[in-house]
Each structure stands twice: as structure tokens, then as C-alpha cells.
Motif scaffolding. Sequence first.
Motif, PDB file in Angstrom:
ATOM      1  N   ARG A  72      56.860 -16.663 -30.704  1.00  0.00           N
ATOM      2  CA  ARG A  72      57.185 -15.971 -29.441  1.00  0.00           C
ATOM      3  C   ARG A  72      58.393 -16.504 -28.765  1.00  0.00           C
ATOM      4  NH1 ARG A  72      50.949 -15.261 -27.518  1.00  0.00           N
ATOM      5  NH2 ARG A  72      50.913 -12.985 -28.229  1.00  0.00           N
ATOM      6  N   PRO A  73      58.528 -17.732 -28.765  1.00  0.00           N
ATOM      7  CA  PRO A  73      59.607 -18.574 -27.827  1.00  0.00           C
ATOM      8  C   PRO A  73      60.964 -17.892 -28.535  1.00  0.00           C
ATOM      9  CG  PRO A  73      58.029 -20.008 -28.352  1.00  0.00           C
ATOM     10  CD  PRO A  73      57.580 -19.027 -28.962  1.00  0.00           C
ATOM     11  N   GLU A  74      60.976 -17.804 -29.601  1.00  0.00           N
ATOM     12  CA  GLU A  74      62.543 -17.593 -30.478  1.00  0.00           C
ATOM     13  C   GLU A  74      62.621 -15.976 -30.118  1.00  0.00           C
ATOM     14  OE1 GLU A  74      60.615 -20.519 -33.480  1.00  0.00           O
ATOM     15  OE2 GLU A  74      59.729 -19.086 -32.168  1.00  0.00           O
ATOM     16  N   LEU A  75      61.483 -15.331 -30.292  1.00  0.00           N
ATOM     17  CA  LEU A  75      61.581 -13.853 -29.913  1.00  0.00           C
ATOM     18  C   LEU A  75      62.121 -13.421 -28.742  1.00  0.00           C
ATOM     19  CD1 LEU A  75      58.676 -12.614 -32.109  1.00  0.00           C
ATOM     20  CD2 LEU A  75      60.899 -12.078 -32.660  1.00  0.00           C
ATOM     21  N   LEU A  76      61.531 -14.176 -27.640  1.00  0.00           N
ATOM     22  CA  LEU A  76      61.852 -14.041 -26.468  1.00  0.00           C
ATOM     23  C   LEU A  76      63.383 -14.445 -25.938  1.00  0.00           C
ATOM     24  CD1 LEU A  76      61.033 -12.853 -23.505  1.00  0.00           C
ATOM     25  CD2 LEU A  76      60.376 -15.523 -22.976  1.00  0.00           C
ATOM     26  N   LEU A  77      64.027 -15.469 -26.677  1.00  0.00           N
ATOM     27  CA  LEU A  77      65.192 -15.689 -26.605  1.00  0.00           C
ATOM     28  C   LEU A  77      66.274 -14.854 -27.283  1.00  0.00           C
ATOM     29  CD1 LEU A  77      67.073 -17.793 -25.588  1.00  0.00           C
ATOM     30  CD2 LEU A  77      66.949 -19.142 -27.719  1.00  0.00           C
ATOM     31  N   GLU A  78      65.672 -14.295 -28.249  1.00  0.00           N
ATOM     32  CA  GLU A  78      66.572 -13.340 -29.025  1.00  0.00           C
ATOM     33  C   GLU A  78      66.644 -11.835 -27.921  1.00  0.00           C
ATOM     34  OE1 GLU A  78      66.514 -12.345 -33.365  1.00  0.00           O
ATOM     35  OE2 GLU A  78      64.810 -13.717 -33.559  1.00  0.00           O
ATOM     36  N   TRP A  79      65.451 -11.589 -27.605  1.00  0.00           N
ATOM     37  CA  TRP A  79      65.364 -10.433 -26.599  1.00  0.00           C
ATOM     38  C   TRP A  79      66.450 -10.700 -25.492  1.00  0.00           C
ATOM     39  CZ3 TRP A  79      63.253  -5.726 -25.746  1.00  0.00           C
ATOM     40  CH2 TRP A  79      63.194  -5.211 -24.570  1.00  0.00           C
ATOM     41  N   GLU A  80      66.356 -11.775 -25.198  1.00  0.00           N
ATOM     42  CA  GLU A  80      67.267 -11.990 -23.904  1.00  0.00           C
ATOM     43  C   GLU A  80      68.674 -12.011 -24.140  1.00  0.00           C
ATOM     44  OE1 GLU A  80      65.432 -15.611 -22.299  1.00  0.00           O
ATOM     45  OE2 GLU A  80      63.963 -14.636 -21.067  1.00  0.00           O
ATOM     46  N   GLN A  81      69.150 -12.256 -25.437  1.00  0.00           N
ATOM     47  CA  GLN A  81      70.285 -12.368 -25.751  1.00  0.00           C
ATOM     48  C   GLN A  81      70.912 -11.227 -26.305  1.00  0.00           C
ATOM     49  OE1 GLN A  81      70.132 -15.628 -28.561  1.00  0.00           O
ATOM     50  NE2 GLN A  81      70.390 -17.076 -27.083  1.00  0.00           N
ATOM     51  N   LYS A  82      70.038 -10.278 -26.815  1.00  0.00           N
ATOM     52  CA  LYS A  82      70.348  -9.084 -27.811  1.00  0.00           C
ATOM     53  C   LYS A  82      70.039  -7.816 -27.144  1.00  0.00           C
ATOM     54  CE  LYS A  82      69.884 -11.700 -32.249  1.00  0.00           C
ATOM     55  NZ  LYS A  82      69.089 -11.442 -33.401  1.00  0.00           N
ATOM     56  N   VAL A  83      69.362  -7.830 -26.082  1.00  0.00           N
ATOM     57  CA  VAL A  83      68.915  -6.376 -25.436  1.00  0.00           C
ATOM     58  C   VAL A  83      69.264  -6.343 -23.906  1.00  0.00           C
ATOM     59  CG1 VAL A  83      66.931  -5.034 -24.774  1.00  0.00           C
ATOM     60  CG2 VAL A  83      66.764  -6.441 -26.942  1.00  0.00           C
ATOM     61  N   VAL A  84      69.813  -5.089 -23.670  1.00  0.00           N
ATOM     62  CA  VAL A  84      70.231  -4.967 -22.261  1.00  0.00           C
ATOM     63  C   VAL A  84      69.250  -3.745 -21.892  1.00  0.00           C
ATOM     64  CG1 VAL A  84      71.981  -3.694 -20.906  1.00  0.00           C
ATOM     65  CG2 VAL A  84      72.856  -5.300 -22.789  1.00  0.00           C
ATOM     66  N   VAL A  85      68.651  -4.233 -20.911  1.00  0.00           N
ATOM     67  CA  VAL A  85      67.362  -3.259 -20.535  1.00  0.00           C
ATOM     68  C   VAL A  85      68.097  -2.163 -20.001  1.00  0.00           C
ATOM     69  CG1 VAL A  85      65.470  -3.110 -19.028  1.00  0.00           C
ATOM     70  CG2 VAL A  85      65.995  -5.525 -20.127  1.00  0.00           C
ATOM     71  N   SER A  86      67.571  -1.090 -20.426  1.00  0.00           N
ATOM     72  CA  SER A  86      68.332   0.207 -19.934  1.00  0.00           C
ATOM     73  C   SER A  86      67.696   0.848 -18.590  1.00  0.00           C
ATOM     74  CB  SER A  86      68.177   1.264 -20.929  1.00  0.00           C
ATOM     75  OG  SER A  86      66.674   1.570 -21.342  1.00  0.00           O
ATOM     76  N   ASP A  87      66.554   0.364 -18.433  1.00  0.00           N
ATOM     77  CA  ASP A  87      65.804   0.781 -17.039  1.00  0.00           C
ATOM     78  C   ASP A  87      64.963  -0.496 -16.804  1.00  0.00           C
ATOM     79  OD1 ASP A  87      63.674   3.691 -15.794  1.00  0.00           O
ATOM     80  OD2 ASP A  87      64.522   1.846 -14.978  1.00  0.00           O
ATOM     81  N   PRO A  88      65.370  -1.201 -15.646  1.00  0.00           N
ATOM     82  CA  PRO A  88      64.388  -2.501 -15.625  1.00  0.00           C
ATOM     83  C   PRO A  88      63.165  -2.266 -15.050  1.00  0.00           C
ATOM     84  CG  PRO A  88      66.603  -2.539 -14.521  1.00  0.00           C
ATOM     85  CD  PRO A  88      66.447  -1.440 -15.274  1.00  0.00           C
ATOM     86  N   GLY A  89      62.972  -1.081 -14.423  1.00  0.00           N
ATOM     87  CA  GLY A  89      61.731  -0.677 -13.724  1.00  0.00           C
ATOM     88  C   GLY A  89      60.766   0.232 -14.604  1.00  0.00           C
ATOM     89  N   ALA A  90      61.101   0.306 -15.803  1.00  0.00           N
ATOM     90  CA  ALA A  90      60.381   1.009 -16.842  1.00  0.00           C
ATOM     91  C   ALA A  90      59.224   0.032 -17.680  1.00  0.00           C
ATOM     92  CB  ALA A  90      61.073   1.678 -17.827  1.00  0.00           C
ATOM     93  N   GLU A  91      58.325  -0.027 -17.150  1.00  0.00           N
ATOM     94  CA  GLU A  91      57.207  -0.774 -17.768  1.00  0.00           C
ATOM     95  C   GLU A  91      56.446  -0.163 -18.501  1.00  0.00           C
ATOM     96  OE1 GLU A  91      56.949  -4.253 -17.529  1.00  0.00           O
ATOM     97  OE2 GLU A  91      58.837  -4.627 -16.599  1.00  0.00           O
ATOM     98  N   ARG A  92      55.954  -0.513 -19.677  1.00  0.00           N
ATOM     99  CA  ARG A  92      55.104   0.512 -20.502  1.00  0.00           C
ATOM    100  C   ARG A  92      53.829  -0.641 -20.879  1.00  0.00           C
ATOM    101  NH1 ARG A  92      57.783   4.058 -25.039  1.00  0.00           N
ATOM    102  NH2 ARG A  92      59.682   4.751 -23.690  1.00  0.00           N
TER     103      ARG A  92
END
Length: 92
Positions: A72-92
Motif C-alpha cells: 500500500r505505501p509504495e502504491l500510494l506513492l506511485e499513484w501520487e507520482q504517476k497519476v494526474v487526477v482528471s476530476d478531483p470530485g469524482a469519487e467512486r
Amino acid sequence: MPRLDAFRIAGIELWFNSADHKPPHFHAEKTGVWEVRVYFLRDGTEMVELVWGGQPRAGDLKKLRALAEEHRPELLLEWEQKVVVSDPGAER
């Protein structure tokens, strides 16, 4: 389509979409068989969502969940580094 660096599973492609939505997740695909989203911050029973295809084998799901929980910690760090959130308000 940045590849996942935290871990690998033989026969399954793992990646992040570079422009995606929250909550944090990665994609896993057994080529030509199925694709799932893995919401790695969720509880194991609610972690995997089928995108298309047939139901993944129980062994594949167990391995995906276990490795996602372990990393989980590594995945969250990768998410933050590699993903630009296209719609910050779109929670699923």
C-alpha cells in the motif's frame, strides 16, 4: 500508461492510467480474459472491481489483494507520482 513498479504478477499486466479518477487504484489485466481495477486502500473484500471479461480466478484475486495490501505505501506513492487526477470530485 505507466507500469506498476511496486510488484509484478506473472501473466498479469499491472498499470496506472496517467489521467484517472479517485480513489487511488491501479488496473490489472489478464490479456484477452479480464480487466479489473484494484482500489488498494480499501478493505480486501471491496478492493477489486471488474471492468470487463469473465470472473478472474480466485487465485489471481487472492494474489492481487495480498500484494496490494502488502505494498500500500509504495502504491500510494506511485499513484501520487504517476497519476494526474482528471476530476478531483469524482469519487467512486
